[in-house]
Design a protein around this motif. Structure first.
Motif, PDB file in Angstrom:
ATOM      1  N   LYS A 140       3.321   3.073   3.009  1.00 30.90           N
ATOM      2  CA  LYS A 140       2.573   3.071   4.267  1.00 30.90           C
ATOM      3  C   LYS A 140       3.129   1.985   5.189  1.00 30.90           C
ATOM      4  CE  LYS A 140      -1.893   4.835   2.605  1.00 30.90           C
ATOM      5  NZ  LYS A 140      -3.357   4.559   2.546  1.00 30.90           N
TER       6      LYS A 140
ATOM      7  N   ALA B 198       0.834   5.670  -0.208  1.00 30.65           N
ATOM      8  CA  ALA B 198       0.046   6.887  -0.008  1.00 30.65           C
ATOM      9  C   ALA B 198      -0.108   7.599  -1.349  1.00 30.65           C
ATOM     10  CB  ALA B 198       0.726   7.798   1.006  1.00 30.65           C
TER      11      ALA B 198
ATOM     12  N   GLU C  91       0.834  -1.200   0.000  1.00 25.19           N
ATOM     13  CA  GLU C  91       0.000   0.000   0.000  1.00 25.19           C
ATOM     14  C   GLU C  91       0.869   1.251   0.000  1.00 25.19           C
ATOM     15  OE1 GLU C  91      -2.820   0.063   3.151  1.00 25.19           O
ATOM     16  OE2 GLU C  91      -3.809  -1.816   2.558  1.00 25.19           O
TER      17      GLU C  91
ATOM     18  N   ARG D 170       7.515   9.994   6.994  1.00 28.53           N
ATOM     19  CA  ARG D 170       7.147  10.278   8.388  1.00 28.53           C
ATOM     20  C   ARG D 170       7.842  11.567   8.826  1.00 28.53           C
ATOM     21  NH1 ARG D 170       7.900   4.228  10.862  1.00 28.53           N
ATOM     22  NH2 ARG D 170       9.488   4.156   9.212  1.00 28.53           N
TER      23      ARG D 170
ATOM     24  N   ASP E   8       3.477   0.644   9.602  1.00 24.40           N
ATOM     25  CA  ASP E   8       2.974   0.777  10.964  1.00 24.40           C
ATOM     26  C   ASP E   8       4.102   1.265  11.870  1.00 24.40           C
ATOM     27  OD1 ASP E   8       4.610  -1.403  11.422  1.00 24.40           O
ATOM     28  OD2 ASP E   8       2.966  -2.849  11.629  1.00 24.40           O
TER      29      ASP E   8
ATOM     30  N   THR F  60       5.058  -2.916   6.327  1.00 25.42           N
ATOM     31  CA  THR F  60       3.977  -2.626   5.390  1.00 25.42           C
ATOM     32  C   THR F  60       2.854  -3.635   5.570  1.00 25.42           C
ATOM     33  OG1 THR F  60       4.718  -4.049   3.571  1.00 25.42           O
ATOM     34  CG2 THR F  60       5.748  -1.861   3.758  1.00 25.42           C
ATOM     35  N   ASN F  61       1.839  -3.518   4.726  1.00 24.10           N
ATOM     36  CA  ASN F  61       0.742  -4.484   4.776  1.00 24.10           C
ATOM     37  C   ASN F  61       1.161  -5.862   4.278  1.00 24.10           C
ATOM     38  OD1 ASN F  61       0.832  -3.065   2.154  1.00 24.10           O
ATOM     39  ND2 ASN F  61      -0.796  -4.495   1.593  1.00 24.10           N
TER      40      ASN F  61
ATOM     41  N   THR G 282       9.071   6.688   3.590  1.00 24.28           N
ATOM     42  CA  THR G 282       7.818   6.523   4.333  1.00 24.28           C
ATOM     43  C   THR G 282       7.150   7.866   4.618  1.00 24.28           C
ATOM     44  OG1 THR G 282       8.849   6.648   6.531  1.00 24.28           O
ATOM     45  CG2 THR G 282       8.774   4.484   5.465  1.00 24.28           C
TER      46      THR G 282
END
Length: 451
Positions: free
Chosen positions: A285, A279, A277, A306, A287, A292-293, A304
């Motif tokens: 993306k 953005a 995934e 951030r 956690d 990632t997912n 990322t």
């Protein structure tokens, strides 16, 4: 299933090399890393390091002028960009070798080529080779963003500015962020006639009182700043690069630098095809564990989106390696991260701006603005600003902002106290070091305003 590697890192910047080295040297993982350009990434090769060295170079004329004010018979000649650039290139090569040696000494296999994600456990190299890996770490950083418009092929970005064959006489800088403002100061200090334009105010997102002082000082040092301007197209002519869509008095320049932000470097990496995934701006993306997912794929650093700072990427890479390979799970704390903007004057900041703090509740604002002793004696009009933003209810210091020479050095120390939850009373209880600029941080007894 048997894999070629335990970890494959894509990207040899600060976050990637730290993760690879820790995973291999300290946790015994079989690690490979691919870098398509030069080891060291944006920070070492085309960012923090060369930029800071250029800041030093650009400050020399001012230092000589100040020396004369202090009684020295000091003179300065012209700036030899060719000589400086050769020495800069040699320094970056030296640093790159150190980064490479660190990987080799840790037992990391280095591929000097582009790598893309071919699946949850597969990486495809530019030479066509496909390797398997238990974990993939994406650490490709970011790249300069230049909007689409006619003539964009004529502009420079921060990637190319260090490789100019010669300095331009007239430079237009487009952008209002910290990179644009830093290069405006650098180039002006090196003797270039600098014009800076942006569609809105400069240094948005930073404390307004501080940015207003910085902009005023930039203008006092000869940088022409215009806001509310958008470029429609750029035309290359015999006289230089002609700007259309602006109301500039002199709309022809020898070079145009676009510093209009950076975007995560994920284009063509195969991430979306692998199911990762992303953005809207292309950022990966993740956690709190940088995962990632797709459970086998992680990402750290600017990719990322951030916090785009080298020390943050390093911490994220280290935490990833400890968590996945060292049985020492830990998250990176992204709260109260201090930073420095190497404008002239320098700007150090940690915590909330006055505007952001005001939205959270009642605050007290402490400010000391003055001409520092060194500048005052030399007859210079440079000003310093020290600012504390304090929660009215708890008296905890929510933010500190410093506009001054070596502000970055000062904010590093202040950040420790603020990270520990220091209150205004604890600042007040700390005895001042005199005579210094920093003593103002512990001698501001009364707030200048409440909000």
């Amino acid at each position: 299933m048997s894999f070629d590697y335990d970890l494959f890192v894509i990207g040899g910047g600060s976050g990637g090399v730290r993760a690879a080295r820790i995973a291999a040297a300290e946790h015994g993982a079989r690690v490979a890393l691919a870098e398509e350009y030069r080891m060291g990434g944006t920070c070492v090769i085309r960012g923090c390091v060369p930029k800071k060295l250029m800041v030093y170079a650009s400050g020399m004329p001012g230092a000589v002028e100040e020396a004369r004010a202090y009684g020295w018979d000091a003179q300065i000649g012209g700036f030899d960009w060719t000589a400086f650039r050769a020495k800069l290139d040699a320094e970056l090569t030296r640093l790159e070798k150190i980064y490479r040696a660190g990987q080799q000494n840790a037992g990391v296999t280095v591929y000097d080529q582009r790598a893309t994600v071919a699946g949850p456990h597969e990486v495809r190299l530019a030479d066509g080779q496909v390797v398997t890996t238990k974990h993939i770490l994406v650490a490709t950083g970011g790249r300069p963003f230049v909007p689409d418009f006619p003539g964009r092929e004529h502009v420079l970005t921060s990637n190319e500015i260090f490789q100019l064959p010669e300095l331009p006489k007239r430079l237009l800088i487009v952008g209002g962020g910290y990179i644009a403002c830093e290069f405006a100061g650098i180039m002006a200090g090196l003797g270039v006639q600098v014009t800076q334009i942006n569609r809105s105010a400069l240094l948005r997102g930073f404390d307004a009182e501080c940015r207003d002082l910085i902009v005023a000082q930039m203008q006092a040092h000869g940088i022409a700043i215009h806001t509310g301007i958008v470029i429609d197209r750029i035309e290359k002519t015999d006289a230089g690069l002609k700007i259309h869509g602006s109301d500039l008095r002199d709309d022809t320049f020898d070079a145009v630098l676009y510093a209009t932000g950076r975007v995560p470097y994920t284009e063509g990496l195969g991430l979306a095809e692998a199911g990762v995934e992303l953005a809207e701006n292309g950022a990966v993306k993740v956690d709190d564990w940088s995962q990632t997912n797709i459970p086998s794929i992680y990402a750290v650093g600017d990719v990322t989106d951030r916090i785009q700072l080298t020390p943050v990427a390093i911490r994220e890479g280290h935490a990833f390696a400890d968590t996945v390979f060292g049985a020492m799970p830990r998250k990176v704390d992204h709260d109260l991260v201090a930073s420095a903007v190497f404008t002239q004057p320098e700007f150090g900041t940690v915590g909330l701006s006055e505007e952001a703090a005001r939205e959270r509740g009642p605050i007290e604002v402490y400010v000391s603005a003055f001409r520092p002793m060194r500048s005052s004696f030399a007859g210079a009009d440079d000003r310093v600003l020290m600012k504390l933003v304090v929660c009215k209810e708890t008296q905890r210091v929510l933010g500190c902002h410093i506009v001054a020479p070596d502000a970055g050095e000062m904010i590093q120390m202040v950040a420790i106290a603020i990270k520990m939850g220091a209150t205004k009373a604890q600042f007040d209880a700390t005895c001042a070091v005199h005579p210094t600029m920093a003593e103002e941080l512990v001698t501001m007894r009364k707030p200048v305003r409440h909000a």
